[in-house]
Structures are given as structure tokens and as C-alpha cells.
Motif scaffolding. Structure first.
Motif, PDB file in Angstrom:
ATOM      1  N   ARG A 170       5.859  -4.304 -11.259  1.00  0.00           N
ATOM      2  CA  ARG A 170       6.186  -2.889 -11.000  1.00  0.00           C
ATOM      3  C   ARG A 170       5.226  -1.956 -11.740  1.00  0.00           C
ATOM      4  NH1 ARG A 170      11.743  -4.484 -11.583  1.00  0.00           N
ATOM      5  NH2 ARG A 170      12.686  -4.581  -9.513  1.00  0.00           N
ATOM      6  N   ALA A 171       4.872  -2.360 -12.960  1.00  0.00           N
ATOM      7  CA  ALA A 171       4.018  -1.487 -13.779  1.00  0.00           C
ATOM      8  C   ALA A 171       2.595  -1.414 -13.243  1.00  0.00           C
ATOM      9  CB  ALA A 171       4.008  -1.993 -15.225  1.00  0.00           C
ATOM     10  N   TYR A 172       2.097  -2.527 -12.723  1.00  0.00           N
ATOM     11  CA  TYR A 172       0.682  -2.569 -12.351  1.00  0.00           C
ATOM     12  C   TYR A 172       0.425  -2.314 -10.872  1.00  0.00           C
ATOM     13  CZ  TYR A 172      -0.894  -3.966 -16.949  1.00  0.00           C
ATOM     14  OH  TYR A 172      -1.199  -3.960 -18.281  1.00  0.00           O
ATOM     15  N   MET A 173       1.413  -2.497 -10.021  1.00  0.00           N
ATOM     16  CA  MET A 173       1.198  -2.285  -8.595  1.00  0.00           C
ATOM     17  C   MET A 173       1.793  -0.937  -8.178  1.00  0.00           C
ATOM     18  SD  MET A 173      -0.531  -4.937  -7.734  1.00  0.00           S
ATOM     19  CE  MET A 173      -0.488  -5.508  -6.021  1.00  0.00           C
ATOM     20  N   SER A 174       1.300  -0.397  -7.049  1.00  0.00           N
ATOM     21  CA  SER A 174       1.795   0.897  -6.566  1.00  0.00           C
ATOM     22  C   SER A 174       3.164   0.742  -5.913  1.00  0.00           C
ATOM     23  CB  SER A 174       0.818   1.475  -5.535  1.00  0.00           C
ATOM     24  OG  SER A 174      -0.507   1.400  -5.995  1.00  0.00           O
ATOM     25  N   ASP A 175       3.424  -0.425  -5.316  1.00  0.00           N
ATOM     26  CA  ASP A 175       4.685  -0.633  -4.615  1.00  0.00           C
ATOM     27  C   ASP A 175       5.023  -2.128  -4.615  1.00  0.00           C
ATOM     28  OD1 ASP A 175       6.919   0.063  -3.157  1.00  0.00           O
ATOM     29  OD2 ASP A 175       5.893   0.010  -1.217  1.00  0.00           O
ATOM     30  N   MET A 176       6.294  -2.422  -4.616  1.00  0.00           N
ATOM     31  CA  MET A 176       6.731  -3.824  -4.571  1.00  0.00           C
ATOM     32  C   MET A 176       8.045  -3.878  -3.808  1.00  0.00           C
ATOM     33  SD  MET A 176       7.941  -6.335  -7.680  1.00  0.00           S
ATOM     34  CE  MET A 176       9.480  -5.493  -7.989  1.00  0.00           C
ATOM     35  N   ARG A 177       8.154  -4.802  -2.859  1.00  0.00           N
ATOM     36  CA  ARG A 177       9.443  -4.939  -2.148  1.00  0.00           C
ATOM     37  C   ARG A 177       9.702  -6.406  -1.839  1.00  0.00           C
ATOM     38  NH1 ARG A 177       5.903  -1.784   0.334  1.00  0.00           N
ATOM     39  NH2 ARG A 177       4.686  -2.760   1.986  1.00  0.00           N
ATOM     40  N   PHE A 178      10.991  -6.727  -1.804  1.00  0.00           N
ATOM     41  CA  PHE A 178      11.411  -8.092  -1.473  1.00  0.00           C
ATOM     42  C   PHE A 178      12.010  -8.106  -0.076  1.00  0.00           C
ATOM     43  CE2 PHE A 178      11.082  -8.574  -5.990  1.00  0.00           C
ATOM     44  CZ  PHE A 178      10.771  -9.903  -6.168  1.00  0.00           C
ATOM     45  N   ASN A 179      11.969  -9.255   0.588  1.00  0.00           N
ATOM     46  CA  ASN A 179      12.730  -9.404   1.825  1.00  0.00           C
ATOM     47  C   ASN A 179      14.214  -9.543   1.471  1.00  0.00           C
ATOM     48  OD1 ASN A 179      12.817 -11.969   0.779  1.00  0.00           O
ATOM     49  ND2 ASN A 179      12.103 -13.018   2.623  1.00  0.00           N
ATOM     50  N   ASP A 180      15.073  -9.509   2.488  1.00  0.00           N
ATOM     51  CA  ASP A 180      16.518  -9.530   2.226  1.00  0.00           C
ATOM     52  C   ASP A 180      16.950 -10.790   1.495  1.00  0.00           C
ATOM     53  OD1 ASP A 180      16.780  -7.078   3.381  1.00  0.00           O
ATOM     54  OD2 ASP A 180      17.423  -7.838   5.342  1.00  0.00           O
ATOM     55  N   ARG A 181      16.336 -11.901   1.861  1.00  0.00           N
ATOM     56  CA  ARG A 181      16.731 -13.167   1.227  1.00  0.00           C
ATOM     57  C   ARG A 181      16.282 -13.231  -0.241  1.00  0.00           C
ATOM     58  NH1 ARG A 181      14.748 -18.872   3.864  1.00  0.00           N
ATOM     59  NH2 ARG A 181      14.482 -20.001   1.926  1.00  0.00           N
ATOM     60  N   GLY A 182      15.212 -12.521  -0.568  1.00  0.00           N
ATOM     61  CA  GLY A 182      14.725 -12.521  -1.944  1.00  0.00           C
ATOM     62  C   GLY A 182      13.801 -13.674  -2.264  1.00  0.00           C
ATOM     63  N   ASN A 183      13.181 -14.238  -1.234  1.00  0.00           N
ATOM     64  CA  ASN A 183      12.223 -15.332  -1.492  1.00  0.00           C
ATOM     65  C   ASN A 183      10.798 -14.935  -1.112  1.00  0.00           C
ATOM     66  OD1 ASN A 183      12.625 -15.353   1.335  1.00  0.00           O
ATOM     67  ND2 ASN A 183      12.031 -17.507   1.451  1.00  0.00           N
ATOM     68  N   ARG A 184      10.608 -13.659  -0.798  1.00  0.00           N
ATOM     69  CA  ARG A 184       9.266 -13.190  -0.445  1.00  0.00           C
ATOM     70  C   ARG A 184       9.059 -11.807  -1.054  1.00  0.00           C
ATOM     71  NH1 ARG A 184       6.237 -10.320   3.502  1.00  0.00           N
ATOM     72  NH2 ARG A 184       4.424 -11.487   4.233  1.00  0.00           N
ATOM     73  N   VAL A 185       7.994 -11.673  -1.832  1.00  0.00           N
ATOM     74  CA  VAL A 185       7.680 -10.373  -2.422  1.00  0.00           C
ATOM     75  C   VAL A 185       6.366  -9.888  -1.825  1.00  0.00           C
ATOM     76  CG1 VAL A 185       6.536 -11.417  -4.449  1.00  0.00           C
ATOM     77  CG2 VAL A 185       7.362  -9.072  -4.578  1.00  0.00           C
ATOM     78  N   GLU A 186       6.362  -8.602  -1.473  1.00  0.00           N
ATOM     79  CA  GLU A 186       5.140  -7.989  -0.974  1.00  0.00           C
ATOM     80  C   GLU A 186       4.768  -6.855  -1.922  1.00  0.00           C
ATOM     81  OE1 GLU A 186       4.844  -7.437   3.268  1.00  0.00           O
ATOM     82  OE2 GLU A 186       3.736  -5.561   2.932  1.00  0.00           O
ATOM     83  N   MET A 187       3.519  -6.909  -2.367  1.00  0.00           N
ATOM     84  CA  MET A 187       3.068  -5.944  -3.371  1.00  0.00           C
ATOM     85  C   MET A 187       1.883  -5.179  -2.818  1.00  0.00           C
ATOM     86  SD  MET A 187       3.029  -8.696  -6.485  1.00  0.00           S
ATOM     87  CE  MET A 187       2.188  -9.920  -5.487  1.00  0.00           C
ATOM     88  N   GLU A 188       1.817  -3.901  -3.137  1.00  0.00           N
ATOM     89  CA  GLU A 188       0.678  -3.100  -2.680  1.00  0.00           C
ATOM     90  C   GLU A 188       0.053  -2.382  -3.866  1.00  0.00           C
ATOM     91  OE1 GLU A 188       0.814  -0.740   1.058  1.00  0.00           O
ATOM     92  OE2 GLU A 188       0.494   0.957  -0.295  1.00  0.00           O
ATOM     93  N   TYR A 189      -1.261  -2.423  -3.900  1.00  0.00           N
ATOM     94  CA  TYR A 189      -2.026  -1.693  -4.917  1.00  0.00           C
ATOM     95  C   TYR A 189      -2.898  -0.681  -4.192  1.00  0.00           C
ATOM     96  CZ  TYR A 189      -5.229  -0.737  -8.775  1.00  0.00           C
ATOM     97  OH  TYR A 189      -5.981  -0.118  -9.754  1.00  0.00           O
ATOM     98  N   ARG A 190      -2.689   0.595  -4.501  1.00  0.00           N
ATOM     99  CA  ARG A 190      -3.521   1.623  -3.882  1.00  0.00           C
ATOM    100  C   ARG A 190      -4.606   2.026  -4.871  1.00  0.00           C
ATOM    101  NH1 ARG A 190       1.611   2.684  -1.745  1.00  0.00           N
ATOM    102  NH2 ARG A 190       2.243   4.151  -3.369  1.00  0.00           N
ATOM    103  N   ARG A 191      -5.815   2.046  -4.351  1.00  0.00           N
ATOM    104  CA  ARG A 191      -6.956   2.339  -5.215  1.00  0.00           C
ATOM    105  C   ARG A 191      -6.800   3.717  -5.847  1.00  0.00           C
ATOM    106  NH1 ARG A 191     -12.367   0.129  -3.187  1.00  0.00           N
ATOM    107  NH2 ARG A 191     -13.700   0.298  -4.985  1.00  0.00           N
ATOM    108  N   PRO A 192      -6.976   3.856  -7.160  1.00  0.00           N
ATOM    109  CA  PRO A 192      -6.823   5.163  -7.796  1.00  0.00           C
ATOM    110  C   PRO A 192      -7.726   6.203  -7.134  1.00  0.00           C
ATOM    111  CG  PRO A 192      -7.016   3.444  -9.447  1.00  0.00           C
ATOM    112  CD  PRO A 192      -7.282   2.796  -8.118  1.00  0.00           C
ATOM    113  N   GLY A 193      -7.151   7.377  -6.887  1.00  0.00           N
ATOM    114  CA  GLY A 193      -7.928   8.448  -6.292  1.00  0.00           C
ATOM    115  C   GLY A 193      -7.980   8.418  -4.780  1.00  0.00           C
ATOM    116  N   ARG A 194      -7.327   7.406  -4.181  1.00  0.00           N
ATOM    117  CA  ARG A 194      -7.353   7.301  -2.711  1.00  0.00           C
ATOM    118  C   ARG A 194      -6.002   7.661  -2.088  1.00  0.00           C
ATOM    119  NH1 ARG A 194     -11.642   4.335  -0.700  1.00  0.00           N
ATOM    120  NH2 ARG A 194     -13.314   4.489  -2.207  1.00  0.00           N
ATOM    121  N   GLY A 195      -5.069   8.189  -2.895  1.00  0.00           N
ATOM    122  CA  GLY A 195      -3.753   8.563  -2.360  1.00  0.00           C
ATOM    123  C   GLY A 195      -3.012   7.347  -1.964  1.00  0.00           C
TER     124      GLY A 195
END
Lengths: 119, 147
Positions: B122-147
Motif C-alpha cells: 500500500r505504501a509503495y504502490m499507487s493502488d492495490m486491489r484483491f479479487n473477491d476470493r482474496g487469492n489474487r492481488v493487482e497492484m498499480e504504480y503510476r509514474r510520479p508526475g504522470r497523474g
């Protein structure tokens, strides 16, 4: 008794045990477990262990490595010993800040400051 | 070093990997992701952030998701372009409720040796979400300055 394939460099000087990591990345679970076992053996052999762990060679570590450091810290406290950490790269130090582990570890900029802090 | 785009390579890089809990396979995953991030001009701070987050997700997948099936591979996908990085890690376990994980920064949890992986993601990525079952995490990092 040191491991044949130790992942640590250990030196003793003036009653202080100085530990350095050989690996630049402390990530692999099996390696972290071995590091924990090696340091635990060192602690168990001392009456009041005074241990300095230097991160001078370390570029990356994971939360599993932090967990091992906490276990080491708890073990040293249980033997009324002292643990100091030093030479932590700023990016890694940020991990200590985010996790608030900078509040429970005694962290120093370099080895000489850490050594001077032992009581 | 600032985050500068590499004008010679703006197309996304994608990878889909099945990774077993073996040092050489996890090392290959780390180096593959790192090479792609560097190729797209991400700074060392960005590489550190994405790499750490992936490391924690992979570690959680093996340690918790595959506690009963340690030989099975986890499934990792990543897409990297000049403005963002997405990484997903899926295990074959029963899943878990990320909301039930205690806050490791509370005073009473500080000396507990585990439970910090999600905090770091959570601290290092811009966004993090799990699927409903909780066995798959998807993380997104947005480049600083790119919105």
C-alpha cells in the motif's frame, strides 16, 4: 559453530559481535531463515549479547527479513543484551519508517556511532 | 535521477509467468521485471518501489496461499508502459480477507515478526486491489508526475 556456507561475516571486537551480510539482497525465504538461525546461534552462545548488524552491503530486503530482525531483537532482549543496526541505505531506512520499526530498533548512521552507543 | 520517458520505446511490455517457490525462478521474475522497468526509464526509486511490492505479494502467495501446495506455481502478470506499471499475483489458495489483517504499525503489533507485506504494498504502490476470493492481488504504480 559457523555454517560452511554462511551468509554472514562475523567479527568480535571488545565484547561486541559485528555482523555483516554477504548478500546484497535479503529476499529469499530460505536464505532469510538461514540468517536467522545463524544469528540465533550467536546470541544463544552469549550471556549478555552485544550485537551490531551492519547493512552496508544491502540493497534490498523484504518484510520477511524485517520479521527475522524482530525475532533477533526479541531474543537479545530476553537475554538482557543489546542490538544496534547501522549503515542502512536511505531507501531501506524508509521501509523501517513506514513500518515504524525505527521506533523499536536502535539505528545508527555508521558502525562507529553504533559501537559508541553500547552500554 | 528523475523519471524520464525513453522516447525510443513507448510500447508496453507484458509478461505472464508461472513461478515456483525456487530461488532461481523468483530471481528470474525479479530480474525480468527490473530489466523492463529500466528499459522504460523508471528511476531507481520507482524500481525499488515496484520490486518491493512484487516481492511482498509473491512472498504472501507462497507463504500463505500455497502453504498446503508448496510445489505449485503462482501466476504473475505485469504490464509496463511509460506512465504506469501493473503487476498481478495469483495463487491457488483459498484466499483471505485483507481487511482482517491487523495493522502492524500499532504499538501492540510492532514486535510481531510478520504481517507487514500489505502495508508495504500500500505504501509503495499507487493502488492495490484483491479479487473477491482474496487469492489474487493487482497492484498499480503510476509514474510520479504522470497523474
Amino acid at each position: 559453530m559457523p555454517h560452511e556456507d554462511s551468509r554472514l561475516r562475523v567479527r568480535r571486537q571488545d565484547g561486541i559481535i559485528r555482523v555483516e551480510f554477504i548478500d546484497r539482497n535479503i529476499l529469499d525465504e530460505a536464505n532469510i531463515q538461514q540468517i536467522g538461525e545463524e544469528i540465533s546461534q550467536i546470541i544463544d552462545a552469549e550471556t549478555n549479547p552485544r550485537l551490531l548488524i551492519s547493512f552496508a552491503n544491502v540493497d534490498h530486503l523484504s518484510s520477511a527479513a524485517l520479521g527475522t530482525l524482530i525475532t533477533i531483537n526479541n531474543r537479545i532482549k530476553a537475554k538482557s543484551g543489546q542490538l544496534r543496526l547501522s549503515d542502512i541505505d536511505p531507501q531501506i531506512y524508509e521501509v523501517f519508517v513506514i513500518t515504524r520499526l525505527n521506533k523499536i530498533f536502535n539505528i545508527h548512521e555508521d558502525e562507529s556511532q553504533a559501537i559508541a552507543s553500547f552500554q | 535521477m528523475p523519471d524520464l520517458p525513453d522516447p525510443s520505446d513507448t510500447s508496453p511490455d507484458r509478461a505472464t509467468l508461472d513461478v515456483r517457490n525456487r530461488e532461481d525462478e523468483v530471481d528470474r521474475l525479479r530480474s525480468t521485471l527490473e530489466e523492463v522497468l529500466v528499459r522504460h526509464g523508471y528511476s531507481s526509486a520507482s524500481v525499488f518501489a515496484v520490486r518491493l511490492a512484487m516481492e511482498e505479494a509473491v512472498s504472501n502467495a507462497f507463504r500463505h496461499g500455497h502453504a498446503q501446495c508448496p510445489e505449485d506455481p503462482i501466476h504473475v502478470e505485469f504490464v509496463v508502459d511509460s506512465s504506469r506499471v501493473t503487476v498481478s499475483v495469483e495463487d491457488r489458495g483459498r484466499g483471505f480477507d485483507p481487511g482482517a489483517v491487523p495493522d502492524p504499525t500499532h504499538d501492540e503489533n510492532l514486535d510481531k515478526p510478520s504481517g507487514r507485506g500489505l502495508l508495504l504494498i500500500r505504501a509503495y504502490m499507487s493502488d492495490m486491489r484483491f479479487n473477491d476470493r482474496g487469492n489474487r492481488v493487482e497492484m498499480e504504480y503510476r509514474r510520479p508526475g504522470r497523474g
